[in-house]
Design a protein around this motif. Structure first.
Motif, PDB file in Angstrom:
ATOM      1  N   ARG B 188     -72.674  62.729  -1.926  1.00 17.85           N
ATOM      2  CA  ARG B 188     -71.872  62.392  -0.744  1.00 17.85           C
ATOM      3  C   ARG B 188     -72.359  61.137  -0.039  1.00 17.85           C
ATOM      4  O   ARG B 188     -71.867  60.812   1.030  1.00 17.85           O
ATOM      5  N   GLU B 316     -60.607  65.427   1.254  1.00 22.32           N
ATOM      6  CA  GLU B 316     -61.779  65.635   2.090  1.00 22.32           C
ATOM      7  C   GLU B 316     -61.363  66.316   3.379  1.00 22.32           C
ATOM      8  O   GLU B 316     -60.218  66.209   3.819  1.00 22.32           O
ATOM      9  N   ALA B 318     -60.886  67.080   7.162  1.00 20.15           N
ATOM     10  CA  ALA B 318     -60.644  66.194   8.291  1.00 20.15           C
ATOM     11  C   ALA B 318     -61.784  66.267   9.303  1.00 20.15           C
ATOM     12  O   ALA B 318     -62.045  65.308  10.020  1.00 20.15           O
ATOM     13  N   SER B 320     -64.829  66.084   8.888  1.00 17.51           N
ATOM     14  CA  SER B 320     -65.958  65.201   8.613  1.00 17.51           C
ATOM     15  C   SER B 320     -65.696  63.789   9.127  1.00 17.51           C
ATOM     16  O   SER B 320     -66.540  62.930   9.034  1.00 17.51           O
ATOM     17  N   THR B 321     -64.526  63.572   9.669  1.00 21.80           N
ATOM     18  CA  THR B 321     -64.192  62.208  10.049  1.00 21.80           C
ATOM     19  C   THR B 321     -63.845  62.117  11.523  1.00 21.80           C
ATOM     20  O   THR B 321     -63.412  63.087  12.138  1.00 21.80           O
ATOM     21  N   ALA B 322     -64.066  60.937  12.062  1.00 29.77           N
ATOM     22  CA  ALA B 322     -63.871  60.739  13.489  1.00 29.77           C
ATOM     23  C   ALA B 322     -62.384  60.816  13.841  1.00 29.77           C
ATOM     24  O   ALA B 322     -61.534  60.482  13.023  1.00 29.77           O
TER      25      ALA B 322
END
Lengths: 308, 328
Positions: B188, B316, B318, B320-322
């Motif tokens: 990752r 992926e 969501a 994990s993302t800003a």
């Protein structure tokens, strides 16, 4: 809200990554500011006996849009491949701000601030759209193997930053589709945007776009035109290969015309479109009477031979 | 290749996603491994489970090379052998505890990775597979012919890493768990993304500034380290090693585990490795026919699920993302 991405873009790019540059200083020059961003000097490329490029010379200034046009097989994409290091030219030089980059491997050219897209989309299909754009951040994110194994604060900060960047460039490119799913699931026009976003995330000084409007419908083409202008407004120079003459004439500051690997024109769009040699390359020569006669004769002759 | 539906997904598939993406899955797997001796603690069962854990580590290492980076390696047992022999030779010749040989094992496996990788990684796909196959055999034959490695009969009397079987089993499980988590984290990271860029499209990766040769070499070295450390555990487990443990069959079985579980999917690979290592034991009642049954089962699984039991997914999460508002 203040936009962090713009700060990053305005940051001067000085990549110390590559140490294998052949000719860092041009002897005849004063300083790097004297040099155009990109200069291609008498570039030649042959595959066996076939001359793909036969003496191509042109330059691109900072934040300039230059279009490279010509009929299919004229050597436009080959020229891109020479600039980005995918092909090693047979002769001639490619210079970036005066620095000879001829024959560097593509990743080294990219490290010097050149990004490109491909004529046939080359996305990482089985990876998420965001991951595709994160590829553009590969060169500037600082992260060691130990950061990754231990999930250090630097790892978390870096990953957060590149995710924000990926979102930013996808917004910039106007992506409407799903960013979390695999890139291959997007419609064609959206994939083009992702490819451009990926190239922009590299924060290049020079962007090479290989037929960005190919296969797009009318509305999408207008959006692409707008996108190209907005990229230029970021201070990024663009070299564009494109068959849509409306788009080329609209957006370019200069147009370079190639035919059979030879450069036949270089100038502002209005001038180039009137150039008789360019017209001929695109539309074919005016078939004059003598030629028509000759064709008739040969057809007739062929018939006679058949009868005899 | 089938094009997956990009439209709204069903509630059932979302539920499956949230279950399979749950981070507690890994801990549940670890708990099963830790609790297994309470179910069956016969020396035979412990020995089989220890072997399975070591096999999981091998598969996690090969997954870096084959699954993440897309480099088909048919001689992975070579690194396993280098690790096992380095620790075995040093500990028996110089009377060292096995732990003290670890630095030497790391150096030896990295060198092996570079020596095998440097000439071969310029090759693409099928050629790479053939050359790695050759290197795997070279390492095994070298071990058979050298005196220092004990020739065909190998090395005996390698010291263990822990007192009794049970504590060695627990030590192995912990080491393997760390190795599996490490491999997943590498996958990752910036480097792990670069591996997958190379797997997906080498030219596009180069164009984005990924030095594909270095990145492939990094995958090879990481795979070598994982394999070498698994070799140390193997030497400690059996206390004797011989060239016959490092045949092409071993390489093929590890590759089988990776493909069966799902290339590039760490969860899948762990499950694939457990199945490949335990299934022949579970089929023991079939006596002479067990490997026939084993083969048939594998063929059936690959026909029904060619992507593997638990394939990696491109989607992926969501979370994990800003949030997008933050950057607009």
């Amino acid at each position: 809200m203040k936009d962090p991405a713009n700060d990053l873009v305005n940051e001067t790019v000085n990549d110390p990554v590559n140490e294998t540059v052949n000719d860092p200083v041009n002897e005849t020059s004063g300083g790097p500011s004297d040099h155009p961003l990109l200069s291609i000097e008498d570039l030649r490329l042959s595959f066996g006996g076939v001359l793909a490029i036969d003496g191509l010379t042109f330059g691109v200034g900072e934040a300039e849009i230059v279009s490279l046009i010509g009929p299919n097989g004229a050597g436009k994409t080959s020229a891109f491949n020479c600039v980005t290091g995918f092909y090693r030219p047979t002769a001639g030089a490619v210079r970036l701000r005066g620095r000879d980059i001829t024959g560097l491997r593509p990743s080294a050219v990219a490290a010097l601030g050149v990004a490109r897209t491909f004529q046939n989309l080359r996305l990482f299909g089985e990876m998420s759209v965001l991951d595709n754009v994160r590829a553009g951040t590969h060169l500037w994110i600082r992260q060691s193997v130990f950061d990754a194994l231990l999930h250090t604060p630097r790892y978390r900060r870096g990953e957060r930053e590149i995710t924000e960047q990926a979102h930013h460039w996808l917004d910039f490119a106007g992506l409407r589709g799903d960013r979390y799913g695999p890139a291959r699931a997007l419609p064609y026009g959206e994939q083009r945007r992702v490819e451009i976003a990926r190239a922009l995330a590299r924060r290049p000084d020079l962007l090479l776009l290989d037929e960005p409007a190919a296969g797009l419908n009318h509305g999408e083409k207008a959006e692409m035109l707008d996108l190209i202008r907005r990229i230029r407004d970021l201070g990024i120079a663009i070299v564009l290969i494109e068959h849509d003459m409306g788009l080329v004439m609209d957006v370019s500051q200069r147009v370079v015309v190639l035919n059979f690997g030879r450069e036949i024109a270089d100038g502002p769009p209005e001038e180039v479109r009137r150039d008789p040699e360019v017209v001929e390359a695109y539309l074919g020569r005016d078939a004059d009477e003598a030629e028509i006669e000759q064709a008739r004769a040969s057809v007739a002759g062929g018939r006679d031979d058949g009868g005899a | 290749m089938t094009r997956r539906d990009a439209g709204p997904r069903s509630i059932a598939s979302r539920l499956v996603d949230s279950l399979t993406e749950n981070r507690w899955i890994g801990l549940a797997g670890l708990a099963i491994a830790l609790l297994a001796p309470f179910v069956n603690a016969t020396p035979y069962a412990i020995s089989v489970m220890t072997s399975a854990a070591i096999f999981v580590m091998l598969a996690a290492g090969l997954n870096i090379v084959v699954g993440y980076c897309g480099l088909l390696d048919l001689g992975y047992a070579a690194f396993f052998a280098v690790g096992a022999y380095t620790s075995g030779v040093l500990s028996t010749r110089f009377d060292l505890p096995l732990v003290a040989t670890l630095p030497a094992v790391l150096v030896a496996t990295v060198i092996a990775g570079v020596v095998i990788g440097a000439p071969t990684l310029r090759l693409r796909s099928d050629y790479l597979a053939i050359v790695t196959l050759g290197f795997g055999e070279i390492i095994r034959i070298t071990a058979t012919n050298l005196d220092v490695t004990g020739g065909p009969s190998g090395i005996y009397g390698i010291p263990g890493l822990a007192g009794d079987r049970i504590s060695f089993y627990y030590l192995t499980v912990l080491v393997v768990a760390v190795a599996v988590v490490g491999a997943a984290r590498l996958g990752r990271s910036r480097l792990g993304r670069a591996w997958r860029f190379v797997r997906e499209d080498e030219d596009a990766a180069e164009a984005m500034g990924v030095h594909t040769y270095k990145v492939k070499m990094a995958a090879y070295i990481a795979g070598a380290i994982w394999g070498g450390l698994a070799g140390v555990l193997f030497a400690a487990h059996l206390s004797a090693i011989a060239p016959s443990s490092f045949t092409f069959l071993q390489s093929a079985l590890v590759l089988m585990a990776v493909v069966l579980g799902g290339m590039g999917s760490i969860r899948g690979v762990v499950i694939g490795a457990v199945i490949i290592s335990l299934l022949p034991e579970l089929l023991r009642d079939l006596a002479d026919y067990r490997f026939v049954a084993f083969g048939v089962l594998l063929i059936i699984v690959m026909l029904v699920r060619p992507q593997g039991l638990w394939p990696a997914r491109a989607r992926e999460a969501a979370r994990s993302t800003a949030p997008r508002e933050a950057v607009r």
